[in-house]
Design an enzyme around this catalytic site. Structure first.
Site, PDB file in Angstrom:
ATOM      1  N   THR A 162      -0.761   2.477   7.698  1.00 54.96           N
ATOM      2  CA  THR A 162      -0.997   2.285   6.118  1.00 54.96           C
ATOM      3  C   THR A 162      -0.135   3.375   5.429  1.00 54.96           C
ATOM      4  OG1 THR A 162      -2.671   3.000   4.257  1.00 54.96           O
ATOM      5  CG2 THR A 162      -2.896   4.106   6.498  1.00 54.96           C
ATOM      6  N   VAL A 163       0.560   2.471   4.123  1.00 57.69           N
ATOM      7  CA  VAL A 163       1.442   3.288   3.542  1.00 57.69           C
ATOM      8  C   VAL A 163       0.760   4.470   2.830  1.00 57.69           C
ATOM      9  CG1 VAL A 163       3.255   1.486   3.216  1.00 57.69           C
ATOM     10  CG2 VAL A 163       1.190   1.716   1.604  1.00 57.69           C
ATOM     11  N   ASP A 164      -0.435   4.351   2.626  1.00 59.95           N
ATOM     12  CA  ASP A 164      -1.211   5.324   1.841  1.00 59.95           C
ATOM     13  C   ASP A 164      -1.363   6.607   2.679  1.00 59.95           C
ATOM     14  OD1 ASP A 164      -1.493   3.746  -0.175  1.00 59.95           O
ATOM     15  OD2 ASP A 164      -3.542   3.066   0.288  1.00 59.95           O
ATOM     16  N   MET A 182       2.678   3.774  -5.323  1.00 56.57           N
ATOM     17  CA  MET A 182       1.179   3.277  -4.663  1.00 56.57           C
ATOM     18  C   MET A 182       0.360   4.533  -4.105  1.00 56.57           C
ATOM     19  SD  MET A 182       1.894  -0.028  -2.621  1.00 56.57           S
ATOM     20  CE  MET A 182       1.801  -1.643  -3.585  1.00 56.57           C
ATOM     21  N   GLY A 183      -0.834   4.370  -3.574  1.00 53.33           N
ATOM     22  CA  GLY A 183      -1.770   5.446  -3.063  1.00 53.33           C
ATOM     23  C   GLY A 183      -2.721   5.296  -3.855  1.00 53.33           C
ATOM     24  N   ARG A 184      -3.834   4.448  -3.315  1.00 51.69           N
ATOM     25  CA  ARG A 184      -4.981   4.381  -4.211  1.00 51.69           C
ATOM     26  C   ARG A 184      -5.864   5.519  -4.647  1.00 51.69           C
ATOM     27  NH1 ARG A 184      -7.032  -0.997  -3.926  1.00 51.69           N
ATOM     28  NH2 ARG A 184      -6.120  -1.178  -1.625  1.00 51.69           N
ATOM     29  N   GLN A 213       8.611  -0.597  -2.586  1.00 57.70           N
ATOM     30  CA  GLN A 213       8.333   0.553  -1.836  1.00 57.70           C
ATOM     31  C   GLN A 213       7.911   0.169  -0.315  1.00 57.70           C
ATOM     32  OE1 GLN A 213       5.104   3.158  -3.796  1.00 57.70           O
ATOM     33  NE2 GLN A 213       4.960   1.230  -4.687  1.00 57.70           N
TER      34      GLN A 213
END
Ligand code: F6P
Length: 422
Positions: A141-143, A189-191, A298
């Protein structure tokens, strides 16, 4: 006859998720006595439910090797969450039906926290419904918000893209600020967690460097404090570069950028914090601005991927097969940091039960006291994750990414499955 394996990609894709697929398929091919074919699910678990399987044995070794440097999900991903066994027994019975029909004894699921919930639920099929299946999750996950693992494959490359982009954009703004743009805002991003926004802070190499302000989801947005900080930066440096996480919330707890739509996991679709923040700088302080939403650029940016990230993504896919062959199930390989300086890491293992649905946020001591920057501790954590370059091959000036044939496996069942997609 050896059992076949099911592999699928789930959730938002990354620039290195295919490197995990590459590690998994290449390793499985080295063990033909224990693993027959690797069947990929077309669009994640949906491929299993609808008996839409892809025969990866039809792909050449060269094309599988090229997955290592090809971004996004080569077999298609999905946002689809299995319900609990009690709530939707039909879904699990269908999975067993498909697994039985195709002699599938291994289940590999490549995804983030929600997706590892699916892996965990599938691992319970063995116990609760009596179908033997070896089930291993693969982190992605990019997060960067999975717990236990030191980092998540996909994050290091987004972190590098964001740090590089903000450094470059800041050079641009700095050249023009005397007579033109004073404020540049980039949304990342990054919820729920500010890891990606934090990575932009790596671009600060000496006093005064951009970004001057980072807005984290872990800190409620305070308009007055923010505007004062923008004004201070413009007065000091003649311009202000701001990175805002899409997950930033106001003091009322509401996202600044809720687009109003929901995905199958029930998450709000975010995007739009940057224009909102930029407008504020114009309306309250009178500064000319530009803004950018990095969005898919990204997480697809394989051209500037982190070498460390690519290596770790590959290692996770490889380890998943090794764990399965060693008889482990309901587990997930993880990255264990053994030293930061010099950076050293090794592969470890954790239980799926401990990662499913858990979100790891930024620790308080990674954010500066004023809430607008990263601490030295955070920098020490992040720095090695963006280290190294791993450029894809180019032809005609463009990266030479692979497109697989994705040949479907012949269906064996007469029945279909009525899938409820939102
Ligand atoms: O998978 C995580 C993520 O990249 C988030 O950071 C982002 O909010 C989300 O996916 C976007 O998801 P989608 O592409 O489904 O709208």
């Amino acid at each position: 006859m050896p059992k076949n394996a099911f592999y699928a990609q789930s959730g938002g894709v990354t620039s290195v998720i295919n490197a995990s697929a590459c590690g998994l398929i290449e390793t499985a091919r080295k063990h033909p006595d224990q693993i027959g074919n690797v069947y990929a699910g077309r669009n994640g678990i949906i491929g299993a439910l609808t008996e839409d399987l892809i025969d990866t044995s039809q792909e050449s070794d060269a094309d599988i090797a090229a997955l290592r440097y090809t971004p996004a999900g080569a077999f298609g991903s999905c946002r689809f969450k299995l319900k609990g066994l009690e709530e939707s027994k039909a879904e699990y019975e269908r999975l067993i039906e498909v697994f039985k029909a195709h002699n599938i004894g291994y289940f590999f699921y490549n995804g983030g926290g929600d997706s590892q919930d699916t892996s965990h639920k599938v691992s319970q099929i063995s116990e609760k419904l009596g179908y033997p299946i070896t089930c291993v999750g693969i982190p992605k996950t990019v997060d960067n918000d999975l717990p236990i693992t030191d980092t998540c494959p996909g994050f290091g490359s987004v972190a590098k893209y964001v740090a590089v982009s903000i450094k470059e954009a800041a050079f641009d703004v700095m050249s023009m600020s005397r007579t033109s743009t004073k404020v540049f805002v980039m949304e990342v991003m990054g919820r729920h967690a500010g890891w990606i926004a934090a990575a932009a802070g790596l671009a600060v190499e000496r006093e005064g460097d951009a970004p001057h302000i980072i807005l984290f989801p872990e800190r409620a947005f305070n308009k007055d404090k923010f505007l004062a900080k923008v004004d201070e930066a413009v007065k000091k440096y003649d311009f202000c570069v701001i990175v805002v996480s899409e997950g930033v919330k106001g003091e009322d707890g509401k996202f600044l950028s809720d687009a109003g739509t929901r995905d199958a996991f029930g998450h709000a679709q975010l995007g739009g914090a940057a224009p909102m923040i930029a407008n504020l700088c114009k309306s309250e302080l009178g500064y000319k601005y530009h803004w950018a939403v990095a969005d898919y650029l990204q997480r697809a940016a394989r051209h500037i991927a982190s070498k460390t990230d690519v290596e770790q993504a590959y290692a996770m896919g490889k380890a998943a097969v090794e764990f399965a062959l060693a008889g482990e199930s309901a587990v997930m390989p993880i990255i264990v940091r053994t030293s930061s300086q010099p950076y050293r890491w090794e592969v470890g293992m954790t239980n799926l039960a401990d990662v499913a649905n858990v979100e790891k946020k930024m620790p308080a001591d990674y954010i500066t006291e004023d809430g607008f920057g990263i601490t030295a501790l955070c920098r020490e954590y992040l720095q090695p994750l963006i280290a190294g370059e791993d450029y894809p091959p180019y032809s005609n000036g463009l990266p030479n990414y692979v497109r697989l044939k994705n040949v479907p496996v012949l269906k064996k069942l007469n029945s279909t499955f009525a899938l409820k997609l939102k």
